[in-house]
Design a protein around this motif. Structure first.
Motif, PDB file in Angstrom:
ATOM      1  N   TYR A 183       0.826  -1.205   0.000  1.00 54.61           N
ATOM      2  CA  TYR A 183       0.000   0.000   0.000  1.00 54.61           C
ATOM      3  C   TYR A 183       0.863   1.260   0.000  1.00 54.61           C
ATOM      4  CZ  TYR A 183      -3.882  -3.116   1.129  1.00 54.61           C
ATOM      5  OH  TYR A 183      -4.824  -4.112   1.098  1.00 54.61           O
ATOM      6  N   GLU A 184       1.990   1.221   0.697  1.00 52.59           N
ATOM      7  CA  GLU A 184       2.866   2.387   0.723  1.00 52.59           C
ATOM      8  C   GLU A 184       3.428   2.674  -0.661  1.00 52.59           C
ATOM      9  OE1 GLU A 184       5.802   1.548   3.632  1.00 52.59           O
ATOM     10  OE2 GLU A 184       4.417   1.660   5.343  1.00 52.59           O
ATOM     11  N   ALA A 185       3.808   1.602  -1.369  1.00 52.50           N
ATOM     12  CA  ALA A 185       4.312   1.793  -2.729  1.00 52.50           C
ATOM     13  C   ALA A 185       3.221   2.339  -3.652  1.00 52.50           C
ATOM     14  CB  ALA A 185       4.841   0.465  -3.270  1.00 52.50           C
ATOM     15  N   ALA A 186       2.004   1.828  -3.505  1.00 53.91           N
ATOM     16  CA  ALA A 186       0.898   2.319  -4.326  1.00 53.91           C
ATOM     17  C   ALA A 186       0.582   3.779  -4.018  1.00 53.91           C
ATOM     18  CB  ALA A 186      -0.335   1.451  -4.111  1.00 53.91           C
ATOM     19  N   THR A 187       0.663   4.160  -2.746  1.00 54.25           N
ATOM     20  CA  THR A 187       0.410   5.548  -2.351  1.00 54.25           C
ATOM     21  C   THR A 187       1.469   6.478  -2.935  1.00 54.25           C
ATOM     22  OG1 THR A 187      -0.616   4.809  -0.299  1.00 54.25           O
ATOM     23  CG2 THR A 187       0.068   7.108  -0.398  1.00 54.25           C
ATOM     24  N   LEU A 188       2.740   6.027  -2.929  1.00 56.30           N
ATOM     25  CA  LEU A 188       3.808   6.830  -3.525  1.00 56.30           C
ATOM     26  C   LEU A 188       3.603   7.011  -5.027  1.00 56.30           C
ATOM     27  CD1 LEU A 188       6.925   5.412  -1.630  1.00 56.30           C
ATOM     28  CD2 LEU A 188       5.853   7.656  -1.336  1.00 56.30           C
ATOM     29  N   ASP A 189       2.992   6.009  -5.656  1.00 58.06           N
ATOM     30  CA  ASP A 189       2.690   6.099  -7.087  1.00 58.06           C
ATOM     31  C   ASP A 189       1.380   6.828  -7.354  1.00 58.06           C
ATOM     32  OD1 ASP A 189       4.996   4.801  -7.808  1.00 58.06           O
ATOM     33  OD2 ASP A 189       4.065   2.808  -7.852  1.00 58.06           O
ATOM     34  N   ARG A 190       0.813   7.417  -6.301  1.00 57.33           N
ATOM     35  CA  ARG A 190      -0.416   8.208  -6.387  1.00 57.33           C
ATOM     36  C   ARG A 190      -1.609   7.379  -6.875  1.00 57.33           C
ATOM     37  NH1 ARG A 190       1.733  14.043  -8.837  1.00 57.33           N
ATOM     38  NH2 ARG A 190       3.241  14.452  -7.160  1.00 57.33           N
ATOM     39  N   VAL A 191      -1.678   6.153  -6.415  1.00 58.72           N
ATOM     40  CA  VAL A 191      -2.837   5.304  -6.709  1.00 58.72           C
ATOM     41  C   VAL A 191      -3.908   5.604  -5.668  1.00 58.72           C
ATOM     42  CG1 VAL A 191      -3.673   2.938  -6.934  1.00 58.72           C
ATOM     43  CG2 VAL A 191      -1.354   3.520  -7.681  1.00 58.72           C
ATOM     44  N   LYS A 193      -7.192   5.351  -3.150  1.00 60.60           N
ATOM     45  CA  LYS A 193      -7.612   4.308  -2.216  1.00 60.60           C
ATOM     46  C   LYS A 193      -8.599   3.337  -2.864  1.00 60.60           C
ATOM     47  CE  LYS A 193      -5.309   5.687   1.425  1.00 60.60           C
ATOM     48  NZ  LYS A 193      -4.231   4.854   2.015  1.00 60.60           N
ATOM     49  N   LEU A 194      -9.473   3.860  -3.709  1.00 64.54           N
ATOM     50  CA  LEU A 194     -10.454   2.992  -4.374  1.00 64.54           C
ATOM     51  C   LEU A 194      -9.766   2.001  -5.300  1.00 64.54           C
ATOM     52  CD1 LEU A 194     -13.481   2.417  -4.731  1.00 64.54           C
ATOM     53  CD2 LEU A 194     -13.492   4.041  -6.632  1.00 64.54           C
ATOM     54  N   LYS A 195      -8.774   2.483  -6.064  1.00 66.40           N
ATOM     55  CA  LYS A 195      -8.044   1.588  -6.953  1.00 66.40           C
ATOM     56  C   LYS A 195      -7.195   0.606  -6.156  1.00 66.40           C
ATOM     57  CE  LYS A 195      -7.827   4.431 -11.122  1.00 66.40           C
ATOM     58  NZ  LYS A 195      -6.943   5.101 -12.119  1.00 66.40           N
ATOM     59  N   GLN A 196      -6.659   1.047  -5.039  1.00 65.59           N
ATOM     60  CA  GLN A 196      -5.909   0.125  -4.184  1.00 65.59           C
ATOM     61  C   GLN A 196      -6.800  -1.018  -3.706  1.00 65.59           C
ATOM     62  OE1 GLN A 196      -3.655   1.911  -0.980  1.00 65.59           O
ATOM     63  NE2 GLN A 196      -3.071   3.679  -2.249  1.00 65.59           N
ATOM     64  N   PHE A 197      -8.056  -0.692  -3.389  1.00 67.88           N
ATOM     65  CA  PHE A 197      -8.979  -1.727  -2.920  1.00 67.88           C
ATOM     66  C   PHE A 197      -9.252  -2.761  -4.016  1.00 67.88           C
ATOM     67  CE2 PHE A 197     -13.396  -3.244  -2.593  1.00 67.88           C
ATOM     68  CZ  PHE A 197     -13.309  -3.927  -1.394  1.00 67.88           C
ATOM     69  N   PHE A 198      -9.516  -2.279  -5.234  1.00 68.31           N
ATOM     70  CA  PHE A 198      -9.900  -3.198  -6.314  1.00 68.31           C
ATOM     71  C   PHE A 198      -8.709  -3.917  -6.935  1.00 68.31           C
ATOM     72  CE2 PHE A 198     -13.799  -0.598  -6.286  1.00 68.31           C
ATOM     73  CZ  PHE A 198     -14.737  -1.614  -6.295  1.00 68.31           C
ATOM     74  N   TYR A 199      -7.534  -3.280  -6.949  1.00 64.48           N
ATOM     75  CA  TYR A 199      -6.401  -3.872  -7.650  1.00 64.48           C
ATOM     76  C   TYR A 199      -5.339  -4.453  -6.719  1.00 64.48           C
ATOM     77  CZ  TYR A 199      -8.331  -1.692 -11.826  1.00 64.48           C
ATOM     78  OH  TYR A 199      -9.159  -1.343 -12.871  1.00 64.48           O
ATOM     79  N   ILE A 200      -5.445  -4.175  -5.424  1.00 64.71           N
ATOM     80  CA  ILE A 200      -4.488  -4.737  -4.470  1.00 64.71           C
ATOM     81  C   ILE A 200      -5.205  -5.599  -3.430  1.00 64.71           C
ATOM     82  CG2 ILE A 200      -2.780  -4.219  -2.697  1.00 64.71           C
ATOM     83  CD1 ILE A 200      -2.074  -1.684  -4.210  1.00 64.71           C
ATOM     84  N   THR A 201      -6.166  -4.974  -2.721  1.00 64.49           N
ATOM     85  CA  THR A 201      -6.815  -5.675  -1.609  1.00 64.49           C
ATOM     86  C   THR A 201      -7.582  -6.906  -2.077  1.00 64.49           C
ATOM     87  OG1 THR A 201      -7.025  -3.578  -0.418  1.00 64.49           O
ATOM     88  CG2 THR A 201      -8.392  -5.410   0.319  1.00 64.49           C
TER      89      THR A 201
END
Length: 286
Positions: A183-191, A193-201
């Protein structure tokens, strides 16, 4: 090494004997009974008697339809709600998370008879709190127990209330096993939260979701308590009768053990088949 294995099996022998007597043998015996006509004295071997009746029994197909309807509607809704609850419980912004986790898990430990009685009172036509709330906002009262559609909806609501929190706790354990670095890497890449949920979580949580779905499918195929206690043995007019309730009615009320065994093995076969299909659809690509 061989001596050590022999010693281990000697220690296991009492358990294995109990396991064989009280688990393996009843399964084999029940399967054998499904091929016998048990309404005669003495019982007689009739391979097609019970299974042939199963194919042409309207009560069986009614129970099968009701069970599959609950499976198709209630299980996805419950799993989706459990995922949402797990995400909220995992939020660092939530205070008193331990209290909320206990509150969501608590319905599982409530006695089945007690909570079924409470649901019958809550959804009563005349003095139930649900109909009072509907009347307070100008909506008509619903007769939850005399019409098939509301009665089926009530069963789904009750099952969801009881088991959504249980699945949420399992999913929460899965969420907490996901590394924060992702999640930290995704946040640094400006992803977002919604995309983090669908594409990571969700992708990383997929094995746990499948596990919860398999447990829910097995539980739904065995559903008995709610239609028996809340809608009074699958009423109205068999509108909420499930395969578990049909098995009980045939085996313990009509004493038709052969037909009840055929229903039981059909339930088990359907649960295995549906689970295997789900596992195949959700398998990881090679």
């Amino acid at each position: 090494m061989r001596y050590q294995n022999a010693t281990a099996y000697r220690f296991l022998t009492p358990y294995l004997l109990i396991f064989a007597i009280f688990w393996v043998w009843p399964i084999i015996s029940s399967f054998m009974i499904s091929f016998q006509a048990t309404r005669t004295v003495p019982w007689r071997f009739a391979p097609t008697f019970n299974w042939g009746r199963l194919i042409g029994d309207p009560a069986f197909f009614n129970a099968l339809k009701n069970t599959l309807l609950i499976l198709v509607i209630q299980v996805p809704v419950m799993i989706s709600l459990a995922i949402a609850m797990a995400v909220l419980l995992n939020s660092p912004l939530l205070k008193a998370r331990g209290l909320y986790r206990f509150a969501f898990f608590a319905p599982v430990v409530v006695g089945e008879v007690a909570y079924s009685a409470v649901f019958r009172l809550m959804f009563n036509l005349d003095f139930g709190i649900i109909n009072k709330l509907l009347a307070s906002v100008g909506l008509a009262k619903i007769d939850w127990f005399s019409n098939v559609t509301p009665a089926m909806a009530l069963i789904m609501i009750a099952v969801t209330w009881r088991w959504a929190g249980y699945n949420a706790i399992i999913l929460l354990a899965g969420l907490q096993s996901i590394p924060e670095d992702v999640y930290e890497a995704a946040t640094l890449d400006r992803v977002s939260k919604l995309k983090q949920f669908f594409y990571i979580t969700l992708p990383l949580l997929k094995p746990v979701i499948v596990f919860c779905a398999v447990l829910s499918i097995i539980g739904t195929m065995q559903l008995f308590t709610e239609p028996f206690l809340i809608t009074e043995r699958g009423g109205p007019g068999g509108g909420t009768e499930t395969l578990g309730l049909l098995l009980y009615r045939q085996g313990f009320r009509s004493l038709n053990f052969g037909y009840a065994s055929a229903v039981a093995y059909t339930m088990a076969g359907l649960a295995i088949a549906i689970t295997l299909v789900q596992l195949w659809l959700t398998r990881e690509p090679k």
